[in-house]
Design an enzyme around this catalytic site. Sequence first.
Site, PDB file in Angstrom:
ATOM      1  N   LYS A  82      -5.973  39.124  -4.721  1.00 21.38           N
ATOM      2  CA  LYS A  82      -5.040  38.464  -3.793  1.00 21.38           C
ATOM      3  C   LYS A  82      -4.077  39.497  -3.205  1.00 21.38           C
ATOM      4  CE  LYS A  82      -5.307  33.977  -6.132  1.00 21.38           C
ATOM      5  NZ  LYS A  82      -4.706  33.009  -7.068  1.00 21.38           N
ATOM      6  N   GLN A 106       0.273  32.257 -10.909  1.00 19.67           N
ATOM      7  CA  GLN A 106      -1.141  32.237 -11.280  1.00 19.67           C
ATOM      8  C   GLN A 106      -1.332  31.350 -12.515  1.00 19.67           C
ATOM      9  OE1 GLN A 106      -3.634  33.501  -9.505  1.00 19.67           O
ATOM     10  NE2 GLN A 106      -5.207  32.920 -10.968  1.00 19.67           N
ATOM     11  N   ASP A 134       0.445  27.759  -2.576  1.00 18.71           N
ATOM     12  CA  ASP A 134      -0.701  27.268  -3.354  1.00 18.71           C
ATOM     13  C   ASP A 134      -0.876  25.752  -3.172  1.00 18.71           C
ATOM     14  OD1 ASP A 134      -2.581  28.641  -4.825  1.00 18.71           O
ATOM     15  OD2 ASP A 134      -1.237  29.060  -6.501  1.00 18.71           O
TER      16      ASP A 134
END
Length: 281
Positions: free
Chosen positions: A51, A95, A118
């Site tokens: 990422k 994450q 997200d």
Amino acid sequence: MTLIDGKKLSKKIESNITAEVKALKAKGVTPGLAVILVGDDPASHTYVTMKNKSCENAGFYSIVRKLSKTVSQEEIIKNIQELNKDPKIDGILVQLPLPKHIDTSKILEIIDPQKDVDGFHPYNMGRVVENLDAFAPCTPAGVMEIFKEYNIDLKGKDVCVVGASNIVGKPMAALLLNANATVTITHIFTKDLASHTKKADIVIVGVGVPGLIKEDMVKEGAIVIDIGINRLENGKLVGDVDFENVSKKCSYITPVPGGVGPMTIAMLLSNTLKAAKRRVG
Ligand code: GUN
């Protein structure tokens, strides 16, 4: 059978994003993403590195805050609150999975919904369900981009989503419903998985069980989207679909790797760019 090339599509999207970032930077705006990575799970470290690299390639400002696996919930919250206030940061990503002693829902709710790239905050999840403008979770959003690119019309289609997680299955079902598909979600307590997958025009699976979907579980001409990423003991990366046998029956199928995976990252960049553009109006 058409093999869906997620890598190629993600590159196309990322090169458009890179061009937009260049134009934004000329006006003094640099999109910024902050990732919080807790613990030492090797898969999470790999994903975060990927990422981060993609962000830098696109010209974003990109930082990773690495926290120990024994970090307290309060410490993670403190980090998020700092990033919520940081004007250089447009997107914040924590994450997952987090260690067991951390309340994941509580953590995700601390993220400013305007920086929730997200799309896991209940604010964005609710807006996705209501078909309002929102940050949609990156993996389901990437699957929708695949359907768009390959001109796969979802209206009235029977779609079976295998897996009901908050980050994939549930938002996937909402996006499909918004596109007027008829959606079935199956999960660990579903009595007869095959009876549902066999009827579906499109099967989308993301549960983390290698080879779960076998050829006798899909109908001839089905479209199969594999969201699973599993590393076998021999080091090989495979999805949740028995690709070799299922692909013979499909009209379209995504490979693993090179299918949905790269699209997830492309959508993260897209959401972060959207957050930066919203900031400057
Ligand atoms: N863990 C597995 N997939 C994801 C994802 O899309 N976002 C985050 N934050 N964590 C994940």
